[in-house]
Write a protein that holds these residues in place. Sequence first.
Motif, PDB file in Angstrom:
ATOM      1  N   ALA A  40       0.857  -1.145   0.348  1.00 32.18           N
ATOM      2  CA  ALA A  40       0.256  -0.561  -0.160  1.00 32.18           C
ATOM      3  C   ALA A  40       0.975   1.336   0.094  1.00 32.18           C
ATOM      4  O   ALA A  40       0.086   2.654  -0.319  1.00 32.18           O
ATOM      5  N   ALA A  55      -2.083   4.697  -1.602  1.00 31.52           N
ATOM      6  CA  ALA A  55      -2.528   4.350  -0.783  1.00 31.52           C
ATOM      7  C   ALA A  55      -2.360   4.897   1.360  1.00 31.52           C
ATOM      8  O   ALA A  55      -2.826   6.151   1.630  1.00 31.52           O
ATOM      9  N   SER A  56      -1.107   4.808   1.552  1.00 30.90           N
ATOM     10  CA  SER A  56      -0.823   5.352   2.167  1.00 30.90           C
ATOM     11  C   SER A  56      -0.378   6.691   1.594  1.00 30.90           C
ATOM     12  O   SER A  56       0.423   6.461   0.632  1.00 30.90           O
ATOM     13  N   GLY A 205      -8.728   5.688  10.081  1.00 29.31           N
ATOM     14  CA  GLY A 205      -8.658   3.815  10.100  1.00 29.31           C
ATOM     15  C   GLY A 205      -8.735   2.825  11.279  1.00 29.31           C
ATOM     16  O   GLY A 205      -8.842   1.651  11.364  1.00 29.31           O
ATOM     17  N   SER A 325     -11.986  -0.785   8.726  1.00 25.19           N
ATOM     18  CA  SER A 325     -11.479   0.787   8.524  1.00 25.19           C
ATOM     19  C   SER A 325     -12.542   1.392   8.090  1.00 25.19           C
ATOM     20  O   SER A 325     -11.934   2.722   8.774  1.00 25.19           O
ATOM     21  N   THR A 327     -11.885   3.102   5.648  1.00 19.74           N
ATOM     22  CA  THR A 327     -11.604   4.342   4.622  1.00 19.74           C
ATOM     23  C   THR A 327     -11.734   3.777   3.137  1.00 19.74           C
ATOM     24  O   THR A 327     -12.600   2.582   2.841  1.00 19.74           O
ATOM     25  N   ARG A 329     -10.258   5.940  -0.216  1.00 17.13           N
ATOM     26  CA  ARG A 329      -9.159   6.940  -0.921  1.00 17.13           C
ATOM     27  C   ARG A 329      -9.635   7.712  -1.859  1.00 17.13           C
ATOM     28  O   ARG A 329     -10.072   6.518  -3.212  1.00 17.13           O
ATOM     29  N   LEU A 454      -9.451  -1.154  -1.771  1.00 17.93           N
ATOM     30  CA  LEU A 454      -8.835  -1.319  -1.288  1.00 17.93           C
ATOM     31  C   LEU A 454      -7.992  -2.307  -1.769  1.00 17.93           C
ATOM     32  O   LEU A 454      -7.523  -2.688  -1.309  1.00 17.93           O
ATOM     33  N   LEU A 460      -5.866  -5.228   1.169  1.00 18.93           N
ATOM     34  CA  LEU A 460      -6.588  -4.461   2.512  1.00 18.93           C
ATOM     35  C   LEU A 460      -8.139  -4.998   2.470  1.00 18.93           C
ATOM     36  O   LEU A 460      -8.967  -4.441   1.986  1.00 18.93           O
ATOM     37  N   ILE A 465      -6.718  -0.695   6.794  1.00 20.62           N
ATOM     38  CA  ILE A 465      -5.339  -0.090   6.331  1.00 20.62           C
ATOM     39  C   ILE A 465      -4.848  -0.600   7.377  1.00 20.62           C
ATOM     40  O   ILE A 465      -3.270  -0.574   6.922  1.00 20.62           O
TER      41      ILE A 465
END
Length: 522
Positions: A40, A55-56, A205, A325, A327, A329, A454, A460, A465
């Motif tokens: 990620a 991602a990150s 997260g 989580s 999330t 993105r 993701l 993920l 995450i």
Amino acid sequence: MSLDAVIIGGGHNGLVCAYYLAAAGRKVRVLERRSVVGGAAVTEEFHPGFRNSVASYTVSLLNPKIIKDMQLHDFGLEIRERRVNNFWPHPSDDFLAFPVGNEALETEIARFSEHDARALDRYFRDIEMVADLVRSQLLETPPNAGGGLRDLWQAIKLGNRFRKLSLEDERTVMDIFTKSVREFLDLYFENEFVKGAFAFDGVVGNYADSETPGTAYVLMHHAFGEVNGKEGVWGHAVGGMGAITQAMAKSAKAKGAEISTDAAVARVLTENGRAVGVELEDGEKIFAKKIISNLNPSLLFDRMVPEEDMPEDFSRRIKRYKNGSGTFRMNVALDKLPEFKCLSQERATDDHLTGGIIIAPTMDYMDRALRGAKDYGWSREPIVEMLIPSTLDDSLAPEGKHVASLFCQQFKPDHDWVRDRMNAAATIIDTVEKYAPGFRKSIVGMQILSPLDLEEKFGLVGGDIMHGHLSLDQMFSARPMLGHGNYRTPIEGLYMCGSGTHPGGGVTGAPGHNAAHEILKD
């Protein structure tokens, strides 16, 4: 030549693990499903001429010992510090900023509450005290339940650290590990905007609201990092997060590690209850003395390990390992910088756009976002953190243009995202538009990653995450499960080195470091 170790997954922890094993003289091969290593933590061109961390998206938790050991700066890593850590636009067109430096922060918070400004020293002192305890454990294997003398000695050492604390500090440790972020912040602050700003790190997260027990720990988990030797600072890797993992790959290769991309592992091969190799999706079989997984534990044990090879109780419990989580993105290409209404004030500077721009002014706002997700799939007022890394790194976009990351919280992990990903993306853009009119018109391209995307792109699970909830039952010696908190699995020869092990999620490298040292002991 026969391999000592095969690592499944070329994310950052897999690369760190490969480095330490190769540096110790072991023959190591990393197998990465995608055409690029990094998991990620990768940088991609998502629109012609525009690149971003996919991602990150930001740097702070990457362990300084790992940076030094792997000589990442020598392999091209450069980290630039944010000039303002974060700021929170308010509906009133005011804002609360977290400038770099305690004195400047105290002055800013005093605008909202003199009481809260006076409480800052105690709050940071307590957070840092617990963060120091956590830092002391980051690069150590937790004492394993049911272990032998070595694990007993680890437990004694840990106990000695706690016995040195005062009674009040012991209470603070208990607060952080058990309380909700709302309960914890109520001990220090009174203003809702101030509490909301600090509370963000408790839900990021984390598919939870501010009243969920354990969210105080998630807040602290985001506080133990540092950038360029400065604790509590966040930064940007020049070239995006992929610059970190590319430097790691170069470092591991320099020690002799082999890295294969487009090498998707289908299953772990076992003989007489022992892991002996892997089979790729193309049918190739690769054998090694040690098999090491950098995957989410759910991916490893649900998809790659035959159920009959697992003890019954382990199988029953690992199937219920908690992921998700919440999330969502997005990466957007912009033809100009966003113009936030709140930054028209005299105290606003260009530095504010180098930090995190967080649309979630209060804990009540965050709690409504979670309720909306549970009821409808996502809130009509989601939590949005925007970063504009091109304000620090002009290599990411054409001259005069910019890229922005939108890191959004409280999107139901198991919702029908095939149907609703575009609708959710539109809601996110609408939310930013309220605070920065004209934002929608400035978008020239975008990349959308729902929780489902993701999972499919990066593994993920549920868009998680962290590779699993950071809850009390999935932390420290119990990550991913009590009795297997030492990077070993119940299958001899099979190990784990990913964020589903201690100390958990974030681009830290610590799980990879710790797993390698346990593998070398064996």
